[in-house]
Motif scaffolding. Structure first.
Motif, PDB file in Angstrom:
ATOM      1  N   PHE A  99      14.795 -17.853 -32.128  1.00 20.79           N
ATOM      2  CA  PHE A  99      14.147 -16.548 -32.112  1.00 20.79           C
ATOM      3  C   PHE A  99      15.023 -15.499 -32.778  1.00 20.79           C
ATOM      4  O   PHE A  99      16.247 -15.516 -32.660  1.00 20.79           O
ATOM      5  N   PHE A 132      24.269 -11.206 -33.471  1.00 17.20           N
ATOM      6  CA  PHE A 132      24.066 -12.397 -32.648  1.00 17.20           C
ATOM      7  C   PHE A 132      23.947 -13.662 -33.483  1.00 17.20           C
ATOM      8  O   PHE A 132      24.455 -14.712 -33.102  1.00 17.20           O
ATOM      9  N   ARG A 162       9.430 -20.229 -19.704  1.00 16.41           N
ATOM     10  CA  ARG A 162      10.838 -19.910 -19.856  1.00 16.41           C
ATOM     11  C   ARG A 162      11.074 -18.454 -20.227  1.00 16.41           C
ATOM     12  O   ARG A 162      11.939 -17.793 -19.667  1.00 16.41           O
ATOM     13  N   TYR A 163      10.324 -17.961 -21.188  1.00 19.59           N
ATOM     14  CA  TYR A 163      10.557 -16.585 -21.665  1.00 19.59           C
ATOM     15  C   TYR A 163       9.456 -15.659 -21.166  1.00 19.59           C
ATOM     16  O   TYR A 163       8.744 -15.028 -21.944  1.00 19.59           O
ATOM     17  N   ALA A 164       9.327 -15.607 -19.830  1.00 16.88           N
ATOM     18  CA  ALA A 164       8.224 -14.864 -19.225  1.00 16.88           C
ATOM     19  C   ALA A 164       8.386 -13.360 -19.387  1.00 16.88           C
ATOM     20  O   ALA A 164       7.409 -12.616 -19.333  1.00 16.88           O
ATOM     21  N   ASP A 165       9.609 -12.876 -19.599  1.00 18.62           N
ATOM     22  CA  ASP A 165       9.809 -11.425 -19.628  1.00 18.62           C
ATOM     23  C   ASP A 165      10.118 -10.882 -21.027  1.00 18.62           C
ATOM     24  O   ASP A 165      10.664  -9.804 -21.167  1.00 18.62           O
ATOM     25  N   GLN A 166       9.810 -11.670 -22.058  1.00 15.66           N
ATOM     26  CA  GLN A 166       9.996 -11.133 -23.415  1.00 15.66           C
ATOM     27  C   GLN A 166       8.779 -11.496 -24.260  1.00 15.66           C
ATOM     28  O   GLN A 166       8.191 -12.559 -24.100  1.00 15.66           O
ATOM     29  N   GLY A 199      22.060 -12.987 -24.554  1.00 15.43           N
ATOM     30  CA  GLY A 199      21.699 -12.856 -25.967  1.00 15.43           C
ATOM     31  C   GLY A 199      21.418 -14.205 -26.615  1.00 15.43           C
ATOM     32  O   GLY A 199      20.471 -14.354 -27.388  1.00 15.43           O
ATOM     33  N   PHE A 200      22.217 -15.205 -26.286  1.00 17.55           N
ATOM     34  CA  PHE A 200      22.009 -16.555 -26.831  1.00 17.55           C
ATOM     35  C   PHE A 200      20.770 -17.204 -26.216  1.00 17.55           C
ATOM     36  O   PHE A 200      19.985 -17.851 -26.900  1.00 17.55           O
ATOM     37  N   TYR A 201      20.624 -17.024 -24.921  1.00 21.05           N
ATOM     38  CA  TYR A 201      19.496 -17.684 -24.236  1.00 21.05           C
ATOM     39  C   TYR A 201      18.158 -17.134 -24.730  1.00 21.05           C
ATOM     40  O   TYR A 201      17.239 -17.901 -25.019  1.00 21.05           O
ATOM     41  N   ARG A 202      18.071 -15.827 -24.863  1.00 15.89           N
ATOM     42  CA  ARG A 202      16.794 -15.230 -25.292  1.00 15.89           C
ATOM     43  C   ARG A 202      16.411 -15.684 -26.698  1.00 15.89           C
ATOM     44  O   ARG A 202      15.245 -15.663 -27.066  1.00 15.89           O
ATOM     45  N   ARG A 203      17.387 -16.061 -27.506  1.00 11.57           N
ATOM     46  CA  ARG A 203      17.089 -16.537 -28.862  1.00 11.57           C
ATOM     47  C   ARG A 203      16.875 -18.046 -28.903  1.00 11.57           C
ATOM     48  O   ARG A 203      16.774 -18.634 -29.963  1.00 11.57           O
ATOM     49  N   ASN A 204      16.844 -18.672 -27.730  1.00 16.10           N
ATOM     50  CA  ASN A 204      16.623 -20.122 -27.619  1.00 16.10           C
ATOM     51  C   ASN A 204      17.744 -20.940 -28.277  1.00 16.10           C
ATOM     52  O   ASN A 204      17.518 -22.031 -28.767  1.00 16.10           O
ATOM     53  N   LYS A 236       9.136 -14.245 -12.636  1.00 17.73           N
ATOM     54  CA  LYS A 236       8.838 -13.687 -13.964  1.00 17.73           C
ATOM     55  C   LYS A 236      10.074 -13.060 -14.590  1.00 17.73           C
ATOM     56  O   LYS A 236      10.054 -11.989 -15.170  1.00 17.73           O
ATOM     57  N   GLY A 237      11.175 -13.728 -14.410  1.00 18.96           N
ATOM     58  CA  GLY A 237      12.428 -13.296 -15.011  1.00 18.96           C
ATOM     59  C   GLY A 237      12.662 -14.059 -16.286  1.00 18.96           C
ATOM     60  O   GLY A 237      11.734 -14.334 -17.041  1.00 18.96           O
ATOM     61  N   LEU A 238      13.922 -14.462 -16.494  1.00 24.29           N
ATOM     62  CA  LEU A 238      14.279 -15.153 -17.731  1.00 24.29           C
ATOM     63  C   LEU A 238      14.749 -16.568 -17.421  1.00 24.29           C
ATOM     64  O   LEU A 238      15.680 -16.767 -16.645  1.00 24.29           O
ATOM     65  N   GLY A 239      14.096 -17.536 -18.046  1.00 25.82           N
ATOM     66  CA  GLY A 239      14.642 -18.885 -18.046  1.00 25.82           C
ATOM     67  C   GLY A 239      14.221 -19.776 -16.895  1.00 25.82           C
ATOM     68  O   GLY A 239      13.706 -19.323 -15.878  1.00 25.82           O
ATOM     69  N   ASP A 240      14.438 -21.065 -17.106  1.00 25.15           N
ATOM     70  CA  ASP A 240      14.197 -22.077 -16.089  1.00 25.15           C
ATOM     71  C   ASP A 240      15.086 -23.265 -16.430  1.00 25.15           C
ATOM     72  O   ASP A 240      15.740 -23.276 -17.468  1.00 25.15           O
ATOM     73  N   THR A 241      15.120 -24.251 -15.539  1.00 27.41           N
ATOM     74  CA  THR A 241      15.836 -25.477 -15.892  1.00 27.41           C
ATOM     75  C   THR A 241      14.877 -26.643 -15.751  1.00 27.41           C
ATOM     76  O   THR A 241      13.990 -26.639 -14.917  1.00 27.41           O
ATOM     77  N   ASN A 273      10.993 -20.447 -13.057  1.00 29.34           N
ATOM     78  CA  ASN A 273      10.986 -19.014 -13.346  1.00 29.34           C
ATOM     79  C   ASN A 273       9.858 -18.374 -12.557  1.00 29.34           C
ATOM     80  O   ASN A 273       8.876 -17.909 -13.111  1.00 29.34           O
ATOM     81  N   ILE A 291      20.477 -21.827 -26.464  1.00 28.74           N
ATOM     82  CA  ILE A 291      21.170 -22.597 -25.419  1.00 28.74           C
ATOM     83  C   ILE A 291      20.297 -22.794 -24.185  1.00 28.74           C
ATOM     84  O   ILE A 291      19.276 -22.125 -24.014  1.00 28.74           O
ATOM     85  N   GLU A 292      20.739 -23.706 -23.309  1.00 29.38           N
ATOM     86  CA  GLU A 292      20.090 -23.930 -22.017  1.00 29.38           C
ATOM     87  C   GLU A 292      20.750 -23.123 -20.914  1.00 29.38           C
ATOM     88  O   GLU A 292      20.227 -23.036 -19.805  1.00 29.38           O
TER      89      GLU A 292
END
Lengths: 421, 258
Positions: free
Chosen positions: B134, B215, B163-167, A99-104, A37-42, A34, A106-107
């Motif tokens: 979350f 959600f 991982r959640y750098a923007d929230q 929506g799912f990813y931000r709530r942790n 500075k966006g959303l997510g990584d693997t 990431n 899913i990958e």
């Protein structure tokens, strides 16, 4: 999003996607960082939940649509099947994933689809979703897309620019079965995109070596899946095919999906037939032996014994057929030999090789290291003069091991035996 | 026997190791600040955490251990297992007294115990990376409550920050009564006081984002849709998702409104 309709679509299109067993979300060596500075990584992949059947949930695994122009007998979304049909819009899939990813939960996303209209039309939608996630949402999480057989090379190439993994499912292990259950399809149709992907992946990897700024192309490689138990193939044919995919197509993974009866079609096992879960498990064990334990597929199955034993695992089966290779002295043997001892896995074998540098290991040390000593003891030699190893036949060893192990499949297995008797 | 009273931090433990050598203390027993059974011991020794002393011990250990070995030691400390401080000290003694790296000597109990403790913490922190769920509030904060067996928040903060750098997010350990909070710049440790009961449904309804409940229901719906009934395997399900975690897992909490 119109809440109720999306809820219904999710139920239909998740249900239709669940027979695809691929669940991996590991990035391999090319982790997606990431850095914007966006959303997510693997990373190494995380299983976020486990369903009541014990399978892991790491990705949002859905079909874009279950409308399909094909009528493959083994598939729940086949044209002639009378089921509810639905289709997501591009934006709905993007919103669900984020929506799912931000709530942790899913990958990432695993997106497949029935073929509507034509392959290019379908593939173009899949690519558009991945592109939108990457470019508009700054999403660096895992994306697995299906490469639709028959889609143009350009679209498949574009998919590789945004996805971590691409897969084409061969589904039927042999051409003969495919002809029986999906007369409209050929094996050549699935081999062609696999081969194209293989060459592209190798090409981009080479480029990356000389230029670190070169773009990623499907960094987590490609995988495929075979349905087990819907047709008559033996394990030799299935593992032979898997071996071909590993060696000739550089596949990262081959998945084995025990057939879940979903049709009254007379060409297929009846509804109510148990899912061949033990066989599926044995195939995965054999697959692991080939990929991580240095076994050759011919050592595990052959023309004289084309099917894996159901009552014992394939490594024990190999050891019992090759008692002349034992006992192995764990204090001096090479790692490759230790890996072949039943009851000792990769981690344990490495622990043994490290620990023996400090002292000669005895049975009680092995137990301390967490090794399945009750299984492995039949195959071990110790230097201690007071240790007596009885000469047992392979039948005797098998019987003793079966007696001590309390297999999770024991009940299951006795049922299955009675079916054949 | 000597009772060592330290502040419960890793730096405090390292300082204690330094002082055991400095004052030639024998048969030590560790206690965190609050412990009060000091009367049982003839000697008590108070450790004032000292970064200089801590670093000297750490550097000494680094000379004899691989990076992985140091990580294991650090993880083992956070396992909060019974007598972990004493076990770690025995390990450190062995490390410092041996001319070669001994972390592979797994038939030695001190080495094996540290490895096991590190493994336990590692497993727990991996679980928390998986099981954090979350929830979004009206002011755009993603918050989650966890109750891990080991003290893993210090070990998982980097994962969540990357991982959640923007929230903005907050992960709160309700067992140890502290949380980690990310404000889009950095992660800080926070202690919270609640004006009202944080788990009451009225409170949750007041603070939640308007789409939050939707959600959560989508996720429950997804979770049950991907299950294959004819493959049901409850034992495996529970092995992977032990029941003690369920109360903080959205998909295992039935939707009461339905």
């Amino acid at each position: 999003m119109v809440h109720e309709r999306v809820m219904e679509k999710l139920a239909i299109l998740a249900d239709a996607a669940k027979y695809d067993v691929s669940c991996s979300s590991s990035a391999g060596q090319n982790k997606r960082k990431n850095s914007n500075k966006g959303l997510g990584d693997t990373g190494n992949g995380i299983c976020h939940a486990y369903t009541e059947d014990g399978r892991c949930v790491s990705l949002l695994k859905i079909l874009l649509t279950n409308h399909c122009i094909f009528d493959c007998a083994y598939c729940v979304s086949r044209k002639s099947n009378d089921i509810k049909r639905a289709a997501f819009t591009v934006q709905e899939v993007v919103d669900l994933t984020i929506g799912f990813y931000r709530r942790n939960y899913i990958e990432g996303l695993f997106l497949s689809s029935g073929i509507f209209d034509n392959p290019d039309f379908t593939m173009e939608r899949l690519v558009r979703i991945a592109k939108k996630l990457r470019l508009e949402e700054n999403f660096n999480g895992y994306i697995h897309l299906k490469a639709i057989p028959g889609a143009s090379d350009e679209l498949i190439k574009e998919a590789g620019m945004y996805a971590d993994r691409l897969s084409v499912n061969v589904e039927m292990p042999t051409e003969k079965s495919l002809k029986l259950l999906a007369p409209e399809k050929n094996h050549a149709d699935v081999i062609k995109p696999m081969e194209y992907l293989k060459n592209e992946i190798i090409g981009y990897k080479e480029e990356k070596k000389s230029n670190f700024k070169a773009p990623l192309f499907a960094p987590a490689g490609q995988s495929t899946q075979m349905v087990i138990g819907a047709t008559q193939e033996n394990d030799l044919e299935i593992l032979g095919m898997a071996n071909y995919f590993y060696e000739q197509m550089n596949m990262r993974r081959v998945y084995y999906s025990g057939y879940v009866p979903i049709s009254y079609d007379s060409r297929l096992p009846e509804i109510g037939t148990p899912v061949p879960m033990i066989r599926e498990n044995r195939l995965y064990q054999a697959d692991w032996l080939i990929r991580f334990y240095g076994f050759n597929v011919n050592e595990i199955v052959g023309f004289d014994q084309p099917n894996l034993d159901l009552d014992i695992d394939p490594k024990l089966g190999w050891a019992l057929r090759n008692l002349n290779q034992f006992p192995v002295d764990i204090n001096s043997a090479d790692l490759e030999l230790i890996l072949r001892i039943p009851g000792i896995g990769v981690t344990s074998a490495q622990k043994i090789v490290r620990a023996r540098k400090f002292k000669r290991l005895q049975p009680e040390d092995l137990k301390k290291l967490g090794i399945a000593y009750s299984r492995s003891k039949f195959f071990l030699a110790f230097s201690s003069p007071f240790y007596l190893q009885k000469d047992l036949s392979s039948m005797q060893i098998k019987e003793q091991i079966l007696n001590i192990q309390n297999s999770k499949y024991k009940n299951n297995f006795s049922n299955q035996l009675s079916l054949f008797q | 026997m000597t009772l060592l009273i330290y502040d419960g931090t890793f730096g405090g433990w390292l300082t204690a190791v330094f002082e055991i050598y400095e004052y030639k203390l024998k048969d030590v027993v560790f206690a965190k600040n609050e412990s009060s059974n000091s009367l049982l011991f003839s000697n008590t020794h108070h450790i004032e955490t000292d970064p200089k002393k801590a670093n000297r011990v750490l550097n000494g250990l680094k000379k004899h251990l691989s990076t992985h070995g140091i990580t294991n030691l650090y993880h083992a400390f956070f396992s909060e297992l019974d007598q972990i401080e004493e076990n770690l000290f025995r390990f450190a003694e062995y490390v410092l007294s041996s001319p070669v790296n001994i972390e592979g000597d797994l038939s030695n109990n001190a080495v094996l115990n540290v490895r096991k403790a590190a493994h336990l913490t590692g497993k727990e922190s991996h679980r928390m990376k998986a099981f954090v769920r979350f929830k979004l509030t009206k002011d755009n904060l993603y918050y989650a409550i966890v109750e891990p067996d080991c003290n893993v928040l210090p070990l998982i903060q980097k994962h969540f920050k990357d991982r959640y750098a923007d929230q903005k997010w907050l992960i709160y350990d309700s067992k140890r009564k502290y949380g980690i909070y990310y404000d889009l710049e950095q992660v800080a440790t926070v202690q919270l006081t609640f004006d009202s009961n944080p788990s009451s449904s009225k409170f949750l309804a007041e603070i939640s984002d308007e789409n939050e409940e939707f959600f959560q229901n989508l996720w429950r719906n997804y979770f049950s849709s991907v299950n294959i009934e004819s493959r049901k395997n409850t034992k495996l399900h529970i092995q992977h998702m032990p029941k003690r975690y369920w109360k903080n897992l959205t998909e295992k909490i039935p939707n009461l409104k339905k």
